[in-house]
Scaffold this motif. Structure first.
Motif, PDB file in Angstrom:
ATOM      1  N   HIS A 180      -1.662 -22.956   6.142  1.00 46.01           N
ATOM      2  CA  HIS A 180      -1.641 -21.623   6.744  1.00 46.01           C
ATOM      3  C   HIS A 180      -2.513 -20.664   5.939  1.00 46.01           C
ATOM      4  O   HIS A 180      -3.195 -19.831   6.485  1.00 46.01           O
ATOM      5  CB  HIS A 180      -0.220 -21.051   6.760  1.00 46.01           C
ATOM      6  N   GLU A 181      -2.427 -20.770   4.626  1.00 45.58           N
ATOM      7  CA  GLU A 181      -3.116 -19.772   3.814  1.00 45.58           C
ATOM      8  C   GLU A 181      -3.686 -20.339   2.520  1.00 45.58           C
ATOM      9  O   GLU A 181      -3.877 -19.626   1.557  1.00 45.58           O
ATOM     10  CB  GLU A 181      -2.168 -18.591   3.526  1.00 45.58           C
ATOM     11  N   ASN A 231      -3.686 -18.727  -1.088  1.00 41.46           N
ATOM     12  CA  ASN A 231      -2.346 -18.294  -1.484  1.00 41.46           C
ATOM     13  C   ASN A 231      -1.541 -19.462  -2.060  1.00 41.46           C
ATOM     14  O   ASN A 231      -1.321 -20.461  -1.395  1.00 41.46           O
ATOM     15  CB  ASN A 231      -1.640 -17.705  -0.258  1.00 41.46           C
ATOM     16  N   LEU A 249       1.558 -18.822  -3.588  1.00 39.32           N
ATOM     17  CA  LEU A 249       2.863 -18.250  -3.942  1.00 39.32           C
ATOM     18  C   LEU A 249       4.030 -19.145  -3.544  1.00 39.32           C
ATOM     19  O   LEU A 249       5.150 -18.947  -3.992  1.00 39.32           O
ATOM     20  CB  LEU A 249       3.016 -16.845  -3.337  1.00 39.32           C
ATOM     21  N   ARG A 250       3.785 -20.148  -2.724  1.00 39.85           N
ATOM     22  CA  ARG A 250       4.828 -21.120  -2.429  1.00 39.85           C
ATOM     23  C   ARG A 250       4.498 -22.489  -3.040  1.00 39.85           C
ATOM     24  O   ARG A 250       4.968 -23.510  -2.578  1.00 39.85           O
ATOM     25  CB  ARG A 250       5.056 -21.237  -0.927  1.00 39.85           C
ATOM     26  N   LEU A 270       2.707 -19.568  -9.981  1.00 35.73           N
ATOM     27  CA  LEU A 270       2.582 -19.209  -8.572  1.00 35.73           C
ATOM     28  C   LEU A 270       1.719 -17.970  -8.448  1.00 35.73           C
ATOM     29  O   LEU A 270       2.098 -16.905  -8.930  1.00 35.73           O
ATOM     30  CB  LEU A 270       3.969 -18.918  -7.979  1.00 35.73           C
ATOM     31  N   VAL A 307      -2.070 -16.123  -6.267  1.00 33.31           N
ATOM     32  CA  VAL A 307      -3.183 -16.242  -5.339  1.00 33.31           C
ATOM     33  C   VAL A 307      -4.427 -16.574  -6.154  1.00 33.31           C
ATOM     34  O   VAL A 307      -4.694 -15.920  -7.162  1.00 33.31           O
ATOM     35  CB  VAL A 307      -3.382 -14.921  -4.559  1.00 33.31           C
ATOM     36  N   TRP A 348       2.541 -24.734   4.274  1.00 37.21           N
ATOM     37  CA  TRP A 348       2.618 -24.216   2.917  1.00 37.21           C
ATOM     38  C   TRP A 348       2.811 -25.362   1.933  1.00 37.21           C
ATOM     39  O   TRP A 348       3.406 -25.197   0.877  1.00 37.21           O
ATOM     40  CB  TRP A 348       3.778 -23.250   2.751  1.00 37.21           C
ATOM     41  N   SER A 373       3.194 -15.682 -14.566  1.00 37.30           N
ATOM     42  CA  SER A 373       3.018 -15.721 -13.111  1.00 37.30           C
ATOM     43  C   SER A 373       3.248 -14.357 -12.460  1.00 37.30           C
ATOM     44  O   SER A 373       3.885 -13.461 -13.020  1.00 37.30           O
ATOM     45  CB  SER A 373       3.952 -16.747 -12.501  1.00 37.30           C
ATOM     46  N   PHE A 389       5.114 -13.599  -9.903  1.00 37.11           N
ATOM     47  CA  PHE A 389       6.517 -13.330  -9.604  1.00 37.11           C
ATOM     48  C   PHE A 389       7.293 -12.914 -10.841  1.00 37.11           C
ATOM     49  O   PHE A 389       8.195 -12.109 -10.780  1.00 37.11           O
ATOM     50  CB  PHE A 389       7.195 -14.587  -9.042  1.00 37.11           C
TER      51      PHE A 389
END
Lengths: 383, 406
Positions: A190-191, A207, A209-210, A218, A220, A243, B344, B346
């Motif tokens: 997706h990204e 991305n 982040l997941r 995590l 970008v 993802w 990170s 987060f």
């Protein structure tokens, strides 16, 4: 002869089943489909999006599905040259022609091909000059000759014959010159984007982040980053789902990483005997110990060699599901299956470990290809 | 054709939008337009004939697909950057999905599923100003579902009143300071302080210890919980659950060796107005640039042993203890470079250091840090200026409310 076997979400008439005798609206299991021009046969290129599917043969493109108001709408467009590759985004399809030019075709009725102009390679790069001192690079006014394309919902990537990378339409990165460095595979989630080169190295950007990018942190990543944790392992095939990501090594090992919300990594979703979830994000590649496959291995052999367990040879991924092709021709899958993505009727809406769900025994590896749509799977068999 | 006999359900379905009233929202959304148009037309016919058409199953299938598709869109990119339209369409899809489920059955299991979907429409989607009358539908649906799920089983404990005990407190203590005292000594001086006797008048102080009360006013609501004792660990995960199930798992007598779950940093009071009525925003939060309406109010409810690892937040923070005790360790913003924040995106505001078990070999700069220890007891409030580091551990079952403001 080619056969296209489809399973999954087809509520917009993206795919026409060959045997339309069935009353069921949402048949389960792989069913043969036919491309829109039923009279033609040939090696169609196919790309699957959520609400439409793109087909191409020669220099003609068809988009079929929900384009504006009804299911089963179809658009036919003629390109100025033969079509080399398709990548189906959410609202438009990327079309790469044999001459290396890149176009986009919006997924709507009356749409026409629009040539995409990519940003010139910035002049800050060292520039070669010819003996008269004139600049001689890709940026010398010529459009780059594109060789690979891929897209997701938030990412569109093109790579040139000279290994320049574009996040369409912006210039992003330059990989080493093609003599020593060759693109093997380019895939998008997706990204995020993943690239495999002929040396077996994997690069990721977009991305993360997941956990999509396989990096411990995590975040970008604006430009391609080597997947350090797999450096040194020769990777032979990769896949990017929504993802999540997957890779197979020359040793026949399977790695998956990223978001496991529906078991797409082949990892447990809920804790044992509990309604609570295991962690859903796996930032680093997880090595799988796959179940025995065809168990044709010689049991009397005292060697516990890897070969005894039929290794995975290729991997494919949809938005939230993953398929593996093992050497013997058996297909294994894990992940979300609520829309028939995995060809089975699950009471549960997902599988969170790999199961053998189909086989193409007797076909040579090269005669089988799998395309995962966001919520579907297309098996392409040549005989 | 299936007749809908439940007249209340039929009445409720009249509160769904007409296609015309949502058409503008769907202008550039091909799939949502197609699917929601079919759904709106189907419901329109239902109102005339009280019968469900033959294409009901197909429309229900499409609606479920729409909700899943928009769930994917909401989960792509930063949540803050997800277009409002995407979240609005998700919420509309959820409303229809609920009706199709209710047409299948209205037994408790269906109602339960529907109330979870309704909460997700609000938590992930955006339900405000969807169309004229959408708020009426939201409220009526919630009432309909909750009525069917009413449960007055008093099976949860009433937590004991903890006697106040003398405890270590390395920071200034102020007994019910006036606003000007607070402003001078804490807010402007950027000094943390333990404020005593400032929330004794909250109804929450009396009411919430009886967990059956929380169950009664909010048991059916879906809330996000964190699983695992510490959000910076690899074993940690997040999940949406029914508050009632969380309360039962974490506070019923037989807690035994269950995993720790923590309802943390959740805007519970925006979701459940009845609980909002039990607290009030302290006057201290009116100091500063913005109006009190811009105070972020968060709930922190969990069993003994929940841990928030050493971290900092960007705003002024007033942490008010409704019941239970928490051990807190603070450090100054000036010590940030000595506290080894994670790399990170987060966890950039979180230290890698375990504040109760300082590993000076691995983190030698810790030697330079001055830590402040204290215990937060029921009725206490801790004021922390922006960017003060804090580690928090619950010593008993605990409910805190935090107020963040600028």
């Amino acid at each position: 002869m080619r056969q296209w076997l489809f399973t999954g979400f087809n509520a917009f008439g993206q795919h026409a089943y060959k045997c339309a005798d069935s009353e069921e609206r949402h048949p389960l299991g792989f069913r043969e489909i036919t491309p829109p021009p039923t009279a033609l046969s040939g090696n169609f290129l196919i790309a699957l999006s959520w609400r439409y599917t793109a087909y191409a043969l020669g220099s003609t493109i068809w988009l079929q599905g929900l384009l504006e108001e009804k299911v089963g709408e179809c658009l036919q467009v003629q390109a100025p040259a033969s079509i080399k590759a398709l990548a189906a985004g959410e609202t438009f399809c990327l079309v790469l022609l044999d001459d290396g030019s890149l176009h986009k075709l919006p997924a709507k009725l009356q749409a026409t091909l629009q040539e995409l102009r990519l940003e010139a390679v910035p002049a800050t790069r060292p520039q070669k000059r010819n003996i008269f001192g004139q600049v001689k690079t890709e940026a010398s006014g010529d459009a780059p000759i594109i060789s690979h394309i891929a897209c997701g919902t938030h990412i569109n990537v093109a790579i040139s014959e000279r290994n320049g990378v574009w996040s369409i339409p912006s210039y992003l990165h330059q990989f080493p010159e093609p003599r020593a460095w060759r693109v093997q595979q380019l895939v998008c989630g997706h990204e995020h984007a993943l690239l495999l080169n002929a040396n077996g190295d994997v690069y990721g950007w977009g991305n993360g982040l997941r956990g999509q990018l396989g990096q411990a942190t995590l975040r970008v990543e604006e430009t391609p980053q080597l997947l350090e944790s797999l450096a040194g392992v020769k990777i032979t095939h990769i896949a990017a789902g929504g993802w999540h990501s997957a890779a197979i090594s020359a040793f026949g090992d399977l790695y998956t990483w990223g978001f496991n919300c529906n078991g797409q990594l082949g990892l447990r979703v809920l804790k044992r005997d509990s309604v609570l979830k295991e962690p859903t994000v796996y930032p680093l590649p997880q090595l799988h110990d796959l179940p025995l496959c065809c168990s044709s291995g010689d049991k009397s052999s005292d060697q516990d060699s890897v070969d005894d367990n039929c290794p995975p040879v290729r991997v494919f991924a949809g938005s939230r599901h993953t398929w593996l092709l093992r050497r013997c021709g058996r297909l294994w899958a894990s992940g979300w299956c609520a829309y028939g993505q995995l060809s089975l009727d699950c009471k549960q809406s997902y599988l969170d470990s790999f199961h053998n769900l189909y086989s193409v025994l007797g076909l040579e590896g090269d005669d089988v290809d799998i395309l995962c749509g966001p919520w579907s799977t297309l098996l392409i068999c040549s005989k | 054709m299936t007749a809908i006999a439940d007249t209340r359900l039929l009445e409720l379905s009249k509160l769904l939008p007409t296609f015309e009233s949502i058409e503008k929202l769907l202008q550039n959304e091909v799939e949502a337009r197609y699917i929601l148009k079919s759904a709106a037309q189907l419901m329109g016919k239902l109102q005339v004939t009280a019968n469900l058409g033959t294409d009901t199953e197909q429309v229900a299938y499409l609606i479920r697909a729409l909700v899943e598709k928009y769930w994917e869109r909401i989960h792509s990119g930063h949540f803050s950057k997800v277009p409002l339209t995407t979240r609005q369409i998700y919420a509309l899809g959820c409303y229809y999905k609920i009706f199709f489920l209710l047409f299948e059955g209205t037994d408790p299991s269906h109602l339960d599923q529907c109330s979870a979907i309704l909460d997700e429409a609000q938590l992930l989607g955006c339900t405000e100003n969807l169309y004229e009358g959408s708020a009426v539908l939201q409220a009526a649906l919630m009432q309909y579902l909750d009525a069917g799920l009413d449960q007055n089983l008093k099976t949860l404990p009433i937590l004991p009143v903890l006697a106040r005990r003398p405890c270590r407190c390395d920071i200034k203590q102020l007994d019910g300071p006036s606003i000007s005292d607070f402003k001078e000594q804490c807010f402007q001086a950027l000094q943390p302080a333990l404020l005593l006797n400032t929330i004794d008048h909250w109804p929450a102080r009396r009411k919430w210890r009886d967990l059956n009360y929380l169950m009664q006013v909010a048991g059916n609501r879906t809330v996000p919980i964190e699983i695992g004792s510490n959000y910076a660990s690899d074993e940690w995960s997040q999940q949406l659950v029914k508050l009632r199930d969380f309360l039962h798992r974490q506070f019923a007598q037989s807690r035994a060796d269950r995993e720790i779950e923590y309802l943390a940093q959740h805007e519970l009071f925006a979701q459940i107005p009845a609980l909002k009525a039990d607290i009030c925003v302290p006057d201290y939060c009116s100091l500063g640039k913005k109006a009190t309406s811009e105070v972020d109010i968060k709930a922190w409810l969990g069993p003994q042993g929940t841990i928030s690892p050493l971290h900092y937040d960007p705003k002024h923070n007033l942490l008010c203890q409704v019941f239970g005790c928490k051990t807190i360790i603070l450090a100054k913003p000036e010590d940030t470079e000595n506290l080894y924040p994670h790399q990170s995106e987060f966890l950039g505001n979180t230290s890698q250091v375990d504040a109760v078990n300082l590993d000076q070999e691995r983190f030698p700069l810790l030697e330079k840090v001055k830590f402040y220890n204290l215990v937060l007891q029921p009725g206490d409030c801790l004021y922390m200026p922006p960017k003060w580091w804090h580690y928090v551990r619950s010593e008993t079952p605990s409910f805190s409310v935090s107020f963040w403001w600028e």
